[in-house]
Design a protein around this motif. Structure first.
Motif, PDB file in Angstrom:
ATOM      1  N   VAL A   1       1.017  -1.309  -0.180  1.00 27.95           N
ATOM      2  CA  VAL A   1      -0.132  -0.105   0.050  1.00 27.95           C
ATOM      3  C   VAL A   1       0.664   1.063   0.136  1.00 27.95           C
ATOM      4  O   VAL A   1       1.905   1.368   0.240  1.00 27.95           O
ATOM      5  CB  VAL A   1      -0.936  -0.291   1.020  1.00 27.95           C
ATOM      6  N   PRO A   2       0.329   2.272  -0.634  1.00 31.54           N
ATOM      7  CA  PRO A   2       1.473   3.619  -0.432  1.00 31.54           C
ATOM      8  C   PRO A   2       2.430   3.959   0.967  1.00 31.54           C
ATOM      9  O   PRO A   2       0.504   4.047   1.436  1.00 31.54           O
ATOM     10  CB  PRO A   2      -0.011   4.225  -1.800  1.00 31.54           C
ATOM     11  N   SER A   3       2.469   4.581   0.575  1.00 37.31           N
ATOM     12  CA  SER A   3       2.837   4.722   2.109  1.00 37.31           C
ATOM     13  C   SER A   3       2.368   6.507   2.409  1.00 37.31           C
ATOM     14  O   SER A   3       2.460   7.583   1.269  1.00 37.31           O
ATOM     15  CB  SER A   3       4.472   5.692   2.319  1.00 37.31           C
ATOM     16  N   LYS A   4       1.744   6.837   3.604  1.00 38.40           N
ATOM     17  CA  LYS A   4       0.624   7.925   3.780  1.00 38.40           C
ATOM     18  C   LYS A   4       2.186   8.700   4.828  1.00 38.40           C
ATOM     19  O   LYS A   4       1.768   9.568   5.370  1.00 38.40           O
ATOM     20  CB  LYS A   4      -0.015   7.871   4.693  1.00 38.40           C
ATOM     21  N   ASN A   5       3.444   8.765   4.918  1.00 44.39           N
ATOM     22  CA  ASN A   5       4.503   9.315   5.773  1.00 44.39           C
ATOM     23  C   ASN A   5       4.471  10.259   5.366  1.00 44.39           C
ATOM     24  O   ASN A   5       4.988  10.689   4.066  1.00 44.39           O
ATOM     25  CB  ASN A   5       5.233   8.369   5.524  1.00 44.39           C
ATOM     26  N   PRO A   6       3.996  12.132   6.250  1.00 39.92           N
ATOM     27  CA  PRO A   6       5.179  13.142   5.709  1.00 39.92           C
ATOM     28  C   PRO A   6       5.492  12.884   5.069  1.00 39.92           C
ATOM     29  O   PRO A   6       6.319  12.587   5.435  1.00 39.92           O
ATOM     30  CB  PRO A   6       4.206  13.868   6.670  1.00 39.92           C
ATOM     31  N   LYS A   7       5.815  14.265   4.197  1.00 38.59           N
ATOM     32  CA  LYS A   7       7.492  14.169   3.529  1.00 38.59           C
ATOM     33  C   LYS A   7       7.852  15.576   3.986  1.00 38.59           C
ATOM     34  O   LYS A   7       7.279  16.552   3.050  1.00 38.59           O
ATOM     35  CB  LYS A   7       6.940  14.362   1.834  1.00 38.59           C
TER      36      LYS A   7
ATOM     37  N   GLU B   1      11.986   9.889  12.459  1.00 38.91           N
ATOM     38  CA  GLU B   1      10.788  10.262  13.431  1.00 38.91           C
ATOM     39  C   GLU B   1       9.403   9.467  11.855  1.00 38.91           C
ATOM     40  O   GLU B   1       8.352   9.823  12.503  1.00 38.91           O
ATOM     41  CB  GLU B   1      10.465  11.507  13.353  1.00 38.91           C
ATOM     42  N   GLY B   2       9.646   8.876  10.795  1.00 36.77           N
ATOM     43  CA  GLY B   2       8.899   8.582  10.320  1.00 36.77           C
ATOM     44  C   GLY B   2       8.406   9.526   8.504  1.00 36.77           C
ATOM     45  O   GLY B   2       7.886   9.390   8.228  1.00 36.77           O
ATOM     46  N   TYR B   3       9.448  10.761   8.569  1.00 35.00           N
ATOM     47  CA  TYR B   3       9.018  11.324   7.745  1.00 35.00           C
ATOM     48  C   TYR B   3       9.809  11.155   6.647  1.00 35.00           C
ATOM     49  O   TYR B   3      11.396   9.625   7.109  1.00 35.00           O
ATOM     50  CB  TYR B   3       9.287  12.803   8.245  1.00 35.00           C
ATOM     51  N   GLU B   4       9.137  11.264   5.665  1.00 40.50           N
ATOM     52  CA  GLU B   4      10.064  10.622   4.082  1.00 40.50           C
ATOM     53  C   GLU B   4      10.201  12.152   3.855  1.00 40.50           C
ATOM     54  O   GLU B   4      10.465  13.501   4.138  1.00 40.50           O
ATOM     55  CB  GLU B   4       9.632  10.000   3.175  1.00 40.50           C
ATOM     56  N   VAL B   5      11.858  11.979   2.526  1.00 41.29           N
ATOM     57  CA  VAL B   5      12.914  12.851   2.091  1.00 41.29           C
ATOM     58  C   VAL B   5      12.383  13.445   0.683  1.00 41.29           C
ATOM     59  O   VAL B   5      12.957  11.669   0.181  1.00 41.29           O
ATOM     60  CB  VAL B   5      14.153  12.816   2.068  1.00 41.29           C
ATOM     61  N   ALA B   6      11.512  14.015   0.702  1.00 36.20           N
ATOM     62  CA  ALA B   6      11.011  13.931  -0.922  1.00 36.20           C
ATOM     63  C   ALA B   6      12.270  14.885  -1.978  1.00 36.20           C
ATOM     64  O   ALA B   6      13.033  15.169  -1.750  1.00 36.20           O
ATOM     65  CB  ALA B   6       9.610  15.200  -0.819  1.00 36.20           C
TER      66      ALA B   6
ATOM     67  N   LYS C   1       3.555  10.915  11.737  1.00 34.10           N
ATOM     68  CA  LYS C   1       2.068  10.146  11.737  1.00 34.10           C
ATOM     69  C   LYS C   1       2.399   9.267  13.696  1.00 34.10           C
ATOM     70  O   LYS C   1       3.409   8.906  13.224  1.00 34.10           O
ATOM     71  CB  LYS C   1       2.385   9.061  10.562  1.00 34.10           C
ATOM     72  N   HIS C   2       1.947   9.141  14.145  1.00 32.98           N
ATOM     73  CA  HIS C   2       2.207   8.897  15.296  1.00 32.98           C
ATOM     74  C   HIS C   2       1.244   7.087  15.066  1.00 32.98           C
ATOM     75  O   HIS C   2      -0.317   6.988  15.225  1.00 32.98           O
ATOM     76  CB  HIS C   2       1.499   9.299  16.599  1.00 32.98           C
ATOM     77  N   GLU C   3       1.861   6.085  15.546  1.00 40.48           N
ATOM     78  CA  GLU C   3       1.299   4.540  15.330  1.00 40.48           C
ATOM     79  C   GLU C   3       2.024   3.516  16.532  1.00 40.48           C
ATOM     80  O   GLU C   3       3.396   3.406  16.416  1.00 40.48           O
ATOM     81  CB  GLU C   3       1.804   4.021  14.239  1.00 40.48           C
ATOM     82  N   PRO C   4       0.949   3.378  17.610  1.00 41.56           N
ATOM     83  CA  PRO C   4       1.504   2.862  18.496  1.00 41.56           C
ATOM     84  C   PRO C   4       2.617   2.245  18.735  1.00 41.56           C
ATOM     85  O   PRO C   4       3.318   2.152  19.739  1.00 41.56           O
ATOM     86  CB  PRO C   4       0.789   3.521  19.772  1.00 41.56           C
TER      87      PRO C   4
ATOM     88  N   CYS D   1       0.917  -6.256  12.382  1.00 44.16           N
ATOM     89  CA  CYS D   1       2.096  -4.995  12.263  1.00 44.16           C
ATOM     90  C   CYS D   1       2.148  -5.154  10.475  1.00 44.16           C
ATOM     91  O   CYS D   1       1.537  -6.078  10.412  1.00 44.16           O
ATOM     92  CB  CYS D   1       3.614  -5.349  12.539  1.00 44.16           C
ATOM     93  N   ILE D   2       1.711  -4.120  10.599  1.00 46.64           N
ATOM     94  CA  ILE D   2       1.323  -3.163   9.061  1.00 46.64           C
ATOM     95  C   ILE D   2       2.417  -3.598   8.108  1.00 46.64           C
ATOM     96  O   ILE D   2       2.897  -2.844   7.354  1.00 46.64           O
ATOM     97  CB  ILE D   2      -0.092  -2.887   8.505  1.00 46.64           C
ATOM     98  N   ILE D   3       3.324  -2.804   8.923  1.00 49.24           N
ATOM     99  CA  ILE D   3       5.140  -2.690   8.340  1.00 49.24           C
ATOM    100  C   ILE D   3       5.120  -3.210   7.446  1.00 49.24           C
ATOM    101  O   ILE D   3       6.438  -2.220   6.474  1.00 49.24           O
ATOM    102  CB  ILE D   3       6.469  -2.490   9.571  1.00 49.24           C
ATOM    103  N   PRO D   4       5.702  -4.323   7.060  1.00 54.86           N
ATOM    104  CA  PRO D   4       6.324  -4.971   5.623  1.00 54.86           C
ATOM    105  C   PRO D   4       5.188  -4.465   4.442  1.00 54.86           C
ATOM    106  O   PRO D   4       5.885  -4.010   3.708  1.00 54.86           O
ATOM    107  CB  PRO D   4       6.556  -6.590   6.127  1.00 54.86           C
ATOM    108  N   SER D   5       4.135  -4.624   4.602  1.00 55.07           N
ATOM    109  CA  SER D   5       3.483  -3.968   3.388  1.00 55.07           C
ATOM    110  C   SER D   5       3.337  -2.730   3.525  1.00 55.07           C
ATOM    111  O   SER D   5       2.830  -2.317   2.143  1.00 55.07           O
ATOM    112  CB  SER D   5       1.608  -4.499   3.939  1.00 55.07           C
ATOM    113  N   MET D   6       3.390  -1.726   4.566  1.00 59.16           N
ATOM    114  CA  MET D   6       3.799   0.306   4.138  1.00 59.16           C
ATOM    115  C   MET D   6       5.147   0.072   3.626  1.00 59.16           C
ATOM    116  O   MET D   6       5.337   0.865   2.738  1.00 59.16           O
ATOM    117  CB  MET D   6       3.220   0.279   5.678  1.00 59.16           C
ATOM    118  N   ARG D   7       6.202  -0.868   4.365  1.00 56.81           N
ATOM    119  CA  ARG D   7       7.490  -0.239   3.810  1.00 56.81           C
ATOM    120  C   ARG D   7       8.016  -1.369   3.140  1.00 56.81           C
ATOM    121  O   ARG D   7      10.063  -0.948   3.062  1.00 56.81           O
ATOM    122  CB  ARG D   7       8.367   0.268   5.583  1.00 56.81           C
ATOM    123  N   GLY D   8       7.649  -2.480   2.922  1.00 56.55           N
ATOM    124  CA  GLY D   8       9.290  -2.854   2.087  1.00 56.55           C
ATOM    125  C   GLY D   8       9.087  -4.387   2.652  1.00 56.55           C
ATOM    126  O   GLY D   8       9.572  -4.171   3.855  1.00 56.55           O
ATOM    127  N   ARG D   9      10.055  -4.976   2.467  1.00 53.09           N
ATOM    128  CA  ARG D   9      10.956  -5.901   3.168  1.00 53.09           C
ATOM    129  C   ARG D   9      12.171  -5.043   3.462  1.00 53.09           C
ATOM    130  O   ARG D   9      12.421  -4.328   3.394  1.00 53.09           O
ATOM    131  CB  ARG D   9      11.299  -7.065   2.110  1.00 53.09           C
TER     132      ARG D   9
END
Ligand code: SF4
Length: 442
Positions: free
Chosen positions: A4-10, A35-40, A121-124, A157-165
């Motif tokens: 699924v596409p990442s919704k992390n702030p860029k 902190e989970g931000y992506e660099v655009a 984005k906060h995911e406990p 956990c959904i990290i592998p589907s969100m952020r890949g292997r």
């Protein structure tokens, strides 16, 4: 697995100026990534742009003002930092719509501004940093992210589907970043990833050169090389695989901090299986015993989830019994809550009622506090090395090797006001609470 596409702030980043400004930019980016931000990679793809300016000579000022103008035209949301930030009027005359202006080396203020205009984005369950991670990081410690993604399939956990292997950074790149941090005055590096012990598997442990030596991209070499920097190295998110023993040897040699953060999550074999946890079959009590034999003052930190679907009172009692035997030093505990898209949602198991979850968490934390208090009490009278985080009146607020920032305890040093923030000190422990120590200068 479906991606699924990442919704992390860029965040877009424009870095101008000298090598010092570049180190500042690296530090800000390191923290934002942690902190989970992506660099655009373009203005358009960014949710917000940070421009790190130079104000050394007129030509540099013009270049900086032009860069701010370009970022405003292309993106619209711009935070300005760096040397020209020391002259805010000059910026505001040309660009009154910038969101915030901070001066050079104001990492904390830049991060606070990014948080304000583009909250992380906060995911406990999934965050690498604690919820308080949005607090300002003093410049004497820094997070070093060594990889992204994960090869495991934990059912909550959904990290592998969100952020890949698992995708590890090359060892020389990681070491150069760590070296730049140490050069910039960082005294403690906190190594983070989703699974630090798996570092380099995807690179087939490819070797690279750093400081004239070959280092392989694996957990042991990474820890050993970081140990060469002569600062505190703290390892987070480690799984109890057999090769962790090699890193414990480095702890025994004083190369890295005697601290392991291992997210055990549970102790009941049935629940661990439902959670599909890595290393679930390991005899963790035996491993803990061996590590403590090798390094007497090792601190083991862990997190747990109570109230996972299907958790019975018997499973929970099993966890309590294990916790009594494991005598962990630092413990965090979450009540389970479902994450959208996680496999655990489809488990054919009875959900645990909310009041039961809360009750189990309370009982678990009570036991953990008791264990922690008894362990800290035994430190009274000992000398410990600490890193000073801040001064509060007459007190220096510091941390020992047993305390990661923001998630573990503190050492309060009375009469420590003259100690320097970001400096090491040796102190004498005079008192202990459930999580914190009191100390004085010897
Ligand atoms: S180890 Fe499990 S919990 Fe951690 S990121 Fe991977 S799948 Fe998620």
């Amino acid at each position: 697995m479906k991606t699924v596409p990442s919704k992390n702030p860029k965040v877009g980043f424009v870095s101008l100026g000298c090598p010092k400004a570049l180190v500042d930019s690296e530090r800000i980016l390191t923290r934002l990534r942690a902190e989970g931000y992506e660099v655009a990679t373009s203005y358009r793809a960014a949710d917000l742009v940070v421009v790190n300016t130079c104000g050394f000579i007129d030509a540099a000022i013009d270049e900086s003002l032009d860069a701010i103008g370009e970022a405003l035209a292309e993106n619209g949301k711009v935070i300005v930092t760096g040397c020209l930030g020391a002259q805010p009027q000059r910026i505001l005359e040309r660009h009154p719509s910038v969101l915030k202006i901070t001066g050079p080396q104001r990492y904390e203020e830049v991060l606070a501004s990014v948080h304000e205009y583009l909250p992380p984005k906060h995911e406990p369950f999934l965050d690498l940093l604690p919820p308080q991670g949005v607090r300002l990081t003093p410049r004497h410690y820094a997070y070093l992210k060594i990889s992204e993604g994960c090869n495991h399939h934990c059912s909550f956990c959904i990290i592998p589907s969100m952020r890949g292997r698992l995708s590890s950074r090359s060892i020389d790149e990681v070491l150069r970043e760590a070296e730049a941090l140490a050069r910039a005055g960082v005294k403690e590096i906190l190594v983070i990833s989703q699974d630090t012990s798996a570092y380099g598997i995807d690179l087939k442990y490819a070797a690279a050169s750093w400081r004239g030596r070959e280092w392989r991209a694996n957990f042991r070499d990474l820890a050993a090389a970081l140990g060469e920097l002569g600062i505190w190295i703290r390892l987070h998110y480690v799984y109890p695989y057999p090769h962790v023993d090699e890193v414990v040897e480095l702890m025994a040699d004083g190369r890295v901090l005697p601290y392991l953060d291992i997210p055990f999550q549970h102790a009941s074999g049935r629940i661990l299986k439902l959670m599909r946890r890595p290393a679930a079959a390991e005899d963790t009590l035996r491993r803990l015993e061996a590590w403590r034999k090798a390094v007497a003052d090792i601190t083991i930190r862990s997190t747990f989830i109570v109230g996972f679907p299907g958790e019975t009172e018997r499973d929970f009692e099993e966890l309590l019994t294990w916790a009594r035997a494991a005598q962990l030093d630092r413990v965090g505990c979450f009540e389970y809550s479902p994450v959208e898209g996680a496999a655990a949602n489809a488990l054919d198991q009875v959900a645990v009622a909310e009041p039961v979850k809360a009750e189990r968490r309370r009982r678990f934390m009570e036991l953990s506090a008791e264990i922690s208090a008894a362990k800290l009490e035994r430190k009274i009278g000992q000398r410990v090395r600490v890193l000073v985080d801040r001064i509060d009146g007459d007190l220096a607020i510091a941390r020992s090797s047993a305390d990661a920032p923001e998630i573990d305890g503190l050492v309060r040093i009375s009469g420590g006001a003259a100690l320097g923030v970001g400096e090491f000190a040796d102190v004498l422990v005079t008192g202990a609470g459930a999580y914190d120590l009191e100390a004085k200068l010897p």
